[in-house]
Design a protein around this motif. Structure first.
Motif, PDB file in Angstrom:
ATOM      1  N   SER A 182       0.846  -1.189   0.000  1.00 27.42           N
ATOM      2  CA  SER A 182       0.000   0.000   0.000  1.00 27.42           C
ATOM      3  C   SER A 182       0.881   1.238   0.000  1.00 27.42           C
ATOM      4  O   SER A 182       1.922   1.258   0.672  1.00 27.42           O
ATOM      5  CB  SER A 182      -0.906   0.021   1.237  1.00 27.42           C
ATOM      6  OG  SER A 182      -1.776   1.135   1.198  1.00 27.42           O
TER       7      SER A 182
ATOM      8  N   ASP B  25      -6.732   3.044  -1.430  1.00 31.15           N
ATOM      9  CA  ASP B  25      -8.034   2.490  -1.064  1.00 31.15           C
ATOM     10  C   ASP B  25      -8.330   1.123  -1.666  1.00 31.15           C
ATOM     11  O   ASP B  25      -9.395   0.560  -1.412  1.00 31.15           O
ATOM     12  CB  ASP B  25      -9.156   3.481  -1.366  1.00 31.15           C
ATOM     13  CG  ASP B  25      -9.311   3.790  -2.840  1.00 31.15           C
ATOM     14  OD1 ASP B  25      -8.656   3.144  -3.684  1.00 31.15           O
ATOM     15  OD2 ASP B  25     -10.113   4.693  -3.167  1.00 31.15           O
ATOM     16  N   SER B  26      -7.413   0.595  -2.458  1.00 33.35           N
ATOM     17  CA  SER B  26      -7.578  -0.746  -3.028  1.00 33.35           C
ATOM     18  C   SER B  26      -6.211  -1.242  -3.480  1.00 33.35           C
ATOM     19  O   SER B  26      -5.299  -0.423  -3.700  1.00 33.35           O
ATOM     20  CB  SER B  26      -8.538  -0.729  -4.219  1.00 33.35           C
ATOM     21  OG  SER B  26      -7.937  -0.045  -5.307  1.00 33.35           O
TER      22      SER B  26
ATOM     23  N   GLU C  31      -3.023  -8.151   3.728  1.00 35.24           N
ATOM     24  CA  GLU C  31      -4.140  -7.219   3.592  1.00 35.24           C
ATOM     25  C   GLU C  31      -3.732  -5.798   3.983  1.00 35.24           C
ATOM     26  O   GLU C  31      -4.472  -5.069   4.639  1.00 35.24           O
ATOM     27  CB  GLU C  31      -5.343  -7.702   4.386  1.00 35.24           C
ATOM     28  CG  GLU C  31      -5.832  -9.066   3.923  1.00 35.24           C
ATOM     29  CD  GLU C  31      -7.021  -9.590   4.706  1.00 35.24           C
ATOM     30  OE1 GLU C  31      -7.809  -8.769   5.247  1.00 35.24           O
ATOM     31  OE2 GLU C  31      -7.168 -10.812   4.785  1.00 35.24           O
TER      32      GLU C  31
ATOM     33  N   SER D 123      -6.286  -2.642   3.608  1.00 38.12           N
ATOM     34  CA  SER D 123      -7.351  -2.475   4.603  1.00 38.12           C
ATOM     35  C   SER D 123      -6.783  -2.242   6.000  1.00 38.12           C
ATOM     36  O   SER D 123      -7.384  -1.515   6.796  1.00 38.12           O
ATOM     37  CB  SER D 123      -8.315  -3.662   4.590  1.00 38.12           C
ATOM     38  OG  SER D 123      -7.652  -4.853   4.945  1.00 38.12           O
TER      39      SER D 123
ATOM     40  N   ARG E  91      -5.884   1.453   6.076  1.00 37.61           N
ATOM     41  CA  ARG E  91      -7.108   2.261   6.094  1.00 37.61           C
ATOM     42  C   ARG E  91      -7.727   2.267   7.489  1.00 37.61           C
ATOM     43  O   ARG E  91      -8.183   3.303   7.970  1.00 37.61           O
ATOM     44  CB  ARG E  91      -8.124   1.739   5.077  1.00 37.61           C
ATOM     45  CG  ARG E  91      -7.642   1.708   3.641  1.00 37.61           C
ATOM     46  CD  ARG E  91      -7.589   2.987   2.921  1.00 37.61           C
ATOM     47  NE  ARG E  91      -8.885   3.612   2.786  1.00 37.61           N
ATOM     48  CZ  ARG E  91      -9.048   4.824   2.289  1.00 37.61           C
ATOM     49  NH1 ARG E  91      -8.013   5.526   1.885  1.00 37.61           N
ATOM     50  NH2 ARG E  91     -10.245   5.356   2.185  1.00 37.61           N
ATOM     51  N   GLY E  92      -7.742   1.118   8.137  1.00 39.37           N
ATOM     52  CA  GLY E  92      -8.274   1.055   9.497  1.00 39.37           C
ATOM     53  C   GLY E  92      -7.441   1.858  10.480  1.00 39.37           C
ATOM     54  O   GLY E  92      -7.982   2.513  11.378  1.00 39.37           O
TER      55      GLY E  92
END
Length: 155
Positions: A6, A120-121, A81, A84, A87-88
C-alpha cells in the motif's frame, strides 16, 4: 490471505507537526514492513496525476493547494491485507469523526488537513506506487521478525 503493498503519504501537516516518526512507528509496530520511503515536494503535475479522478471536482483546487504546500513522506508498506489494515489505522477522513486510537482520531481535527493518505484498493496501491517510486526503489527483504508477526500461512 493476500500479501499486499500500500502507498502511504504523510501529508504536509504531518511533516510540519513532526508526526512522521510517530506514524511510521505505529505502522511498524502493527507489523507492516517498510519497503520504500522518500521525502519529496508534490508538484501540481504530480498532484494531478495522483488525484486524477478528482481533478474536475469543485474541491480539487483546495486539495492541490494543500498537498503541494510542503514536503510529504511517501512510503510503501507490505503485509497481509496491507491496504485495509492501513485504512483502518488511518481512521475516517475527518479527524473529528475518527475513533481514538486511529492516526486521525489521535492527531487530527480536520477533514482536509488530515495527516495521511493511504491507497483504497490493491489496484490503486499499484497505480499510486508507480507514480512515486521506480521499481528499483522498492526493497524486498525477509526479516527474522516475520514469523513473530504472522503465521506462515498468512504471509
Amino acid at each position: 490471505m493476500a500479501l499486499e503493498k500500500s502507498l502511504i503519504l504523510l501529508k504536509p501537516d504531518a511533516v510540519q507537526r513532526r508526526l512522521c516518526g510517530e506514524i511510521i512507528s505505529r505502522l511498524e509496530k502493527k507489523g507492516l514492513k517498510l519497503v520504500g520511503m522518500k521525502m519529496l515536494v508534490v508538484t501540481k503535475e504530480l498532484a494531478a496525476k495522483h488525484y486524477e479522478e478528482h481533478v474536475e471536482k469543485p474541491f480539487y483546487p483546495l486539495l492541490e493547494e494543500f498537498i503541494t504546500s510542503g514536503p510529504v513522506v511517501a512510503i510503501v508498506v507490505q503485509g497481509p491485507e496491507a491496504v485495509s489494515v492501513v485504512r483502518g489505522m488511518m481512521g475516517k477522513t475527518n479527524g473529528r469523526e475518527s475513533a481514538p486510537g486511529t492516526i486521525r482520531g489521535d492527531f487530527g481535527l480536520s477533514r482536509q488537513v488530515n495527516l495521511i493518505h493511504g491507497s483504497d484498493s490493491p489496484e490503486a496501491a499499484a497505480r499510486e506506487t508507480a507514480i512515486y517510486f521506480q521499481p528499483e526503489e522498492l526493497v524486498e527483504y525477509s526479516s527474522s521478525l516475520d514469523s513473530w508477526v504472522c503465521a506462515s500461512d498468512e504471509l
